[in-house]
Design a protein around this motif. Structure first.
Motif, mmCIF file in Angstrom:
data_model
loop_
_atom_site.group_PDB
_atom_site.id
_atom_site.type_symbol
_atom_site.label_atom_id
_atom_site.label_comp_id
_atom_site.label_asym_id
_atom_site.label_seq_id
_atom_site.Cartn_x
_atom_site.Cartn_y
_atom_site.Cartn_z
ATOM 1 N N GLU A 181 -0.107 29.654 -96.859
ATOM 2 C CA GLU A 181 0.285 29.880 -98.254
ATOM 3 C C GLU A 181 0.015 31.307 -98.716
ATOM 4 O O GLU A 181 0.355 31.676 -99.838
ATOM 5 C CB GLU A 181 -0.389 28.873 -99.197
ATOM 6 N N MET A 190 1.348 33.918 -97.106
ATOM 7 C CA MET A 190 2.412 34.739 -96.532
ATOM 8 C C MET A 190 3.481 35.066 -97.571
ATOM 9 O O MET A 190 3.714 34.314 -98.512
ATOM 10 C CB MET A 190 3.071 34.009 -95.360
ATOM 11 N N ASN A 191 4.139 36.203 -97.365
ATOM 12 C CA ASN A 191 5.273 36.559 -98.216
ATOM 13 C C ASN A 191 6.572 36.147 -97.528
ATOM 14 O O ASN A 191 6.547 35.541 -96.451
ATOM 15 C CB ASN A 191 5.253 38.060 -98.571
ATOM 16 N N GLY A 192 7.712 36.470 -98.123
ATOM 17 C CA GLY A 192 9.007 36.081 -97.581
ATOM 18 C C GLY A 192 9.408 36.806 -96.307
ATOM 19 O O GLY A 192 10.410 36.465 -95.683
ATOM 20 N N LEU A 193 8.620 37.805 -95.907
ATOM 21 C CA LEU A 193 8.914 38.557 -94.684
ATOM 22 C C LEU A 193 8.097 38.074 -93.494
ATOM 23 O O LEU A 193 8.180 38.639 -92.405
ATOM 24 C CB LEU A 193 8.660 40.052 -94.914
ATOM 25 N N GLY A 194 7.276 37.032 -93.712
ATOM 26 C CA GLY A 194 6.502 36.464 -92.621
ATOM 27 C C GLY A 194 5.199 37.184 -92.318
ATOM 28 O O GLY A 194 4.615 36.985 -91.256
ATOM 29 N N HIS A 231 0.954 38.507 -97.822
ATOM 30 C CA HIS A 231 1.300 39.165 -99.075
ATOM 31 C C HIS A 231 0.284 40.268 -99.342
ATOM 32 O O HIS A 231 -0.918 40.079 -99.164
ATOM 33 C CB HIS A 231 1.280 38.135 -100.211
ATOM 34 N N HIS A 264 -1.053 38.333 -90.116
ATOM 35 C CA HIS A 264 -0.297 37.105 -89.878
ATOM 36 C C HIS A 264 -1.169 35.866 -90.073
ATOM 37 O O HIS A 264 -2.399 35.945 -90.075
ATOM 38 C CB HIS A 264 0.270 37.113 -88.454
#
Length: 139
Positions: free
Chosen positions: A41, A43-47, A50, A87
């Motif tokens: 939870e 992570m951002n939309g780029l994997g 954030h 990651h």
């Protein structure tokens, strides 16, 4: 009160640091070392993690280092450099070191490394010392 006691009391009320899953590894006057595990939870939309998570983790290390003498200190200026992606599953360590401990200000550098001992971000923070206690002495 010891620096460790001050940080223990701070952590009790710091719900965001608790949500991050921060574990306090070491506290000395003007110094802190903390650890956390990166969860899905975060992570951002780029994997990748954030940037706000890495910033918040650094900010917690900063807060624990600059407040552990029981002189309530708040951020005046902060900056962060992101050097490597983070990651899911990574274990991060933040080490906050005091560069300057003045009467009304303090300067700190926070290095964030991963489980491979790679520097993933670098945070600098300048704080203002209010002169008020973080933790009131019990009678």
């Amino acid at each position: 009160m010891t620096p460790q006691h001050i940080v223990e009391e701070m952590m009790k009320a710091d719900l965001f640091s608790q949500w991050l899953g921060i574990e306090v590894l070491e506290i000395q006057e003007g110094y802190s070392k903390i650890k956390m595990q990166v969860r899905p939870e975060m992570m951002n939309g780029l994997g990748i993690v954030h940037g706000g998570i890495a910033f918040a983790f650094s900010d917690s290390a900063f807060a624990f280092a600059c407040n552990n003498r029981n002189n309530l200190s708040v951020a005046l200026d902060t900056s962060i450099n992101f050097l490597k992606p983070v990651h899911v599953g990574d274990t991060l360590i933040a080490e906050a070191k005091e560069l300057h401990n003045g009467r009304s200000t303090g300067l700190y550098q926070i290095a964030i490394t991963n489980q491979h001992h790679e520097l993933v971000s670098y945070f600098k923070g300048n704080c203002f010392r209010t002169g008020k206690p973080v933790v009131k002495a019990s009678l």
